[in-house]
Design a protein around this motif. Sequence first.
Motif, mmCIF file in Angstrom:
data_model
loop_
_atom_site.group_PDB
_atom_site.id
_atom_site.type_symbol
_atom_site.label_atom_id
_atom_site.label_comp_id
_atom_site.label_asym_id
_atom_site.label_seq_id
_atom_site.Cartn_x
_atom_site.Cartn_y
_atom_site.Cartn_z
ATOM 1 N N ARG A 116 0.838 -1.210 0.000
ATOM 2 C CA ARG A 116 0.000 0.000 0.000
ATOM 3 C C ARG A 116 0.861 1.242 0.000
ATOM 4 N NH1 ARG A 116 -3.334 -3.273 3.325
ATOM 5 N NH2 ARG A 116 -2.340 -2.490 5.230
ATOM 6 N N TRP A 117 1.988 1.190 0.713
ATOM 7 C CA TRP A 117 2.937 2.304 0.715
ATOM 8 C C TRP A 117 3.488 2.512 -0.686
ATOM 9 C CZ3 TRP A 117 8.448 1.302 0.258
ATOM 10 C CH2 TRP A 117 9.253 2.440 0.405
ATOM 11 N N ARG A 118 3.838 1.407 -1.331
ATOM 12 C CA ARG A 118 4.335 1.465 -2.710
ATOM 13 C C ARG A 118 3.285 2.090 -3.629
ATOM 14 N NH1 ARG A 118 2.157 -0.140 -7.694
ATOM 15 N NH2 ARG A 118 3.694 -1.141 -9.055
ATOM 16 N N ASP A 119 2.037 1.632 -3.514
ATOM 17 C CA ASP A 119 0.965 2.127 -4.380
ATOM 18 C C ASP A 119 0.728 3.615 -4.180
ATOM 19 O OD1 ASP A 119 0.656 -0.446 -5.309
ATOM 20 O OD2 ASP A 119 -1.138 -0.879 -4.116
ATOM 21 N N SER A 120 0.809 4.068 -2.942
ATOM 22 C CA SER A 120 0.583 5.484 -2.637
ATOM 23 C C SER A 120 1.649 6.367 -3.270
ATOM 24 C CB SER A 120 0.562 5.680 -1.117
ATOM 25 O OG SER A 120 0.369 7.042 -0.797
ATOM 26 N N LEU A 121 2.908 5.955 -3.170
ATOM 27 C CA LEU A 121 4.010 6.728 -3.753
ATOM 28 C C LEU A 121 3.917 6.778 -5.275
ATOM 29 C CD1 LEU A 121 7.053 5.558 -1.595
ATOM 30 C CD2 LEU A 121 5.845 7.744 -1.470
ATOM 31 N N VAL A 122 3.647 5.633 -5.876
ATOM 32 C CA VAL A 122 3.555 5.564 -7.334
ATOM 33 C C VAL A 122 2.374 6.404 -7.829
ATOM 34 C CG1 VAL A 122 3.128 4.052 -9.304
ATOM 35 C CG2 VAL A 122 4.725 3.344 -7.512
ATOM 36 N N LYS A 123 1.248 6.277 -7.164
ATOM 37 C CA LYS A 123 0.058 7.031 -7.569
ATOM 38 C C LYS A 123 0.296 8.533 -7.472
ATOM 39 C CE LYS A 123 -4.909 7.442 -6.684
ATOM 40 N NZ LYS A 123 -6.054 6.941 -5.862
ATOM 41 N N ALA A 124 0.936 8.967 -6.382
ATOM 42 C CA ALA A 124 1.213 10.396 -6.208
ATOM 43 C C ALA A 124 2.140 10.910 -7.299
ATOM 44 C CB ALA A 124 1.822 10.646 -4.829
ATOM 45 N N ASN A 125 3.164 10.146 -7.622
ATOM 46 C CA ASN A 125 4.110 10.591 -8.645
ATOM 47 C C ASN A 125 3.504 10.522 -10.042
ATOM 48 O OD1 ASN A 125 6.682 11.702 -9.042
ATOM 49 N ND2 ASN A 125 7.565 9.742 -9.629
ATOM 50 N N ALA A 126 2.534 9.632 -10.238
ATOM 51 C CA ALA A 126 1.875 9.503 -11.538
ATOM 52 C C ALA A 126 1.073 10.749 -11.898
ATOM 53 C CB ALA A 126 0.959 8.287 -11.542
ATOM 54 N N LEU A 127 0.638 11.513 -10.900
ATOM 55 C CA LEU A 127 -0.137 12.720 -11.159
ATOM 56 C C LEU A 127 0.669 13.740 -11.959
ATOM 57 C CD1 LEU A 127 -1.831 13.196 -7.659
ATOM 58 C CD2 LEU A 127 -2.862 12.270 -9.745
ATOM 59 N N ARG A 128 1.985 13.646 -11.866
ATOM 60 C CA ARG A 128 2.867 14.564 -12.605
ATOM 61 C C ARG A 128 3.673 13.817 -13.660
ATOM 62 N NH1 ARG A 128 3.150 15.525 -7.180
ATOM 63 N NH2 ARG A 128 4.980 14.215 -7.017
ATOM 64 N N HIS A 129 3.249 12.578 -13.976
ATOM 65 C CA HIS A 129 3.971 11.729 -14.926
ATOM 66 C C HIS A 129 5.442 11.580 -14.518
ATOM 67 C CE1 HIS A 129 0.469 11.866 -17.526
ATOM 68 N NE2 HIS A 129 0.478 13.178 -17.440
ATOM 69 N N LEU A 179 14.149 8.755 -10.262
ATOM 70 C CA LEU A 179 15.007 9.346 -11.286
ATOM 71 C C LEU A 179 14.654 8.828 -12.679
ATOM 72 C CD1 LEU A 179 17.413 11.106 -12.072
ATOM 73 C CD2 LEU A 179 18.910 9.170 -11.551
ATOM 74 N N LEU A 180 14.448 7.528 -12.803
ATOM 75 C CA LEU A 180 14.098 6.947 -14.098
ATOM 76 C C LEU A 180 12.741 7.456 -14.590
ATOM 77 C CD1 LEU A 180 15.253 3.254 -13.573
ATOM 78 C CD2 LEU A 180 16.370 5.004 -14.966
ATOM 79 N N ALA A 181 11.791 7.579 -13.673
ATOM 80 C CA ALA A 181 10.476 8.097 -14.043
ATOM 81 C C ALA A 181 10.566 9.549 -14.492
ATOM 82 C CB ALA A 181 9.513 7.974 -12.863
ATOM 83 N N GLN A 182 11.413 10.311 -13.800
ATOM 84 C CA GLN A 182 11.587 11.721 -14.159
ATOM 85 C C GLN A 182 12.198 11.858 -15.546
ATOM 86 O OE1 GLN A 182 14.251 13.831 -11.526
ATOM 87 N NE2 GLN A 182 13.466 15.831 -12.135
ATOM 88 N N THR A 183 13.157 11.025 -15.861
ATOM 89 C CA THR A 183 13.816 11.080 -17.169
ATOM 90 C C THR A 183 12.885 10.641 -18.286
ATOM 91 O OG1 THR A 183 15.942 10.585 -16.110
ATOM 92 C CG2 THR A 183 15.814 10.286 -18.483
ATOM 93 N N ALA A 184 12.117 9.578 -18.024
ATOM 94 C CA ALA A 184 11.234 9.015 -19.046
ATOM 95 C C ALA A 184 9.886 9.730 -19.135
ATOM 96 C CB ALA A 184 10.995 7.542 -18.762
ATOM 97 N N ARG A 185 9.569 10.551 -18.098
ATOM 98 C CA ARG A 185 8.223 11.128 -17.988
ATOM 99 C C ARG A 185 7.174 10.021 -18.016
ATOM 100 N NH1 ARG A 185 11.165 14.857 -17.032
ATOM 101 N NH2 ARG A 185 10.955 17.028 -17.725
ATOM 102 N N ASP A 186 7.524 8.937 -17.317
ATOM 103 C CA ASP A 186 6.681 7.745 -17.291
ATOM 104 C C ASP A 186 6.872 7.076 -15.934
ATOM 105 O OD1 ASP A 186 5.406 5.325 -17.614
ATOM 106 O OD2 ASP A 186 6.374 4.822 -19.519
#
Length: 214
Positions: A97-110, A181-188
């Motif tokens: 659930r902690w993982r899902d929360s972090l991923v979901k929050a970061n997904a809002l900004r791609h 970092l990888l998500a920031q670079t890929a915008r994904d």
Amino acid sequence: MNENSDESPAIRLTARGMKTRTRIVAAAADLMRVQGIGGTTLDDVIVASGVSKSQFYRHFEDKGALVRAVVTHVGEWVIARETNMLGTVSTLAGLRRWRDSLVKANALRHGMYGCALGSLAAEVSDYDTVARSVLDELFGAWRRLIDEALGRMKRAGVLDESVDTARLAVGFLASLQGGYLLAQTARDIEPMAIAIDVALAHLESLATAGRAAS
């Protein structure tokens, strides 16, 4: 003034002065998150916070003092968030659930802005020893929160007694930061999700028999 001079005026501030200082720091944090520290000028901060130059310099001697205040401001927010999410985790399901929360929050900004603390560390670590020291303490606090969650899982019998939770906590935090970092670079957001999932899969392999689904 010494390197920590940005903190001394706050001791003598009135309630109104503290409110102004907080507004300046919050505006600077927002700008630096989007534009980076190097791309954010003091004039940008003054305009965004709606204060005069004289008000700004009443609170901060220079940009370095402001950056240190931003590091503390962002760090307090991140650690409060992580304490809220990790503070009672004692199962693998809770960690997911902690993982899902972090991923979901970061997904809002791609994933475009990365980790609030990681981004600051990348910009200040080479030239501001005070800020680097504060960041090291903040990452240490974050790592301890993960370690404590894993420790509760170990005591509950979810993880094998031989598991080195301190070592695992370092790996988890490194996976998380690398994912940001990888998500920031890929915008994904997918690379971030994969990075944390790999760490979780390793943890699940260390679960005691019959507890991997806990």
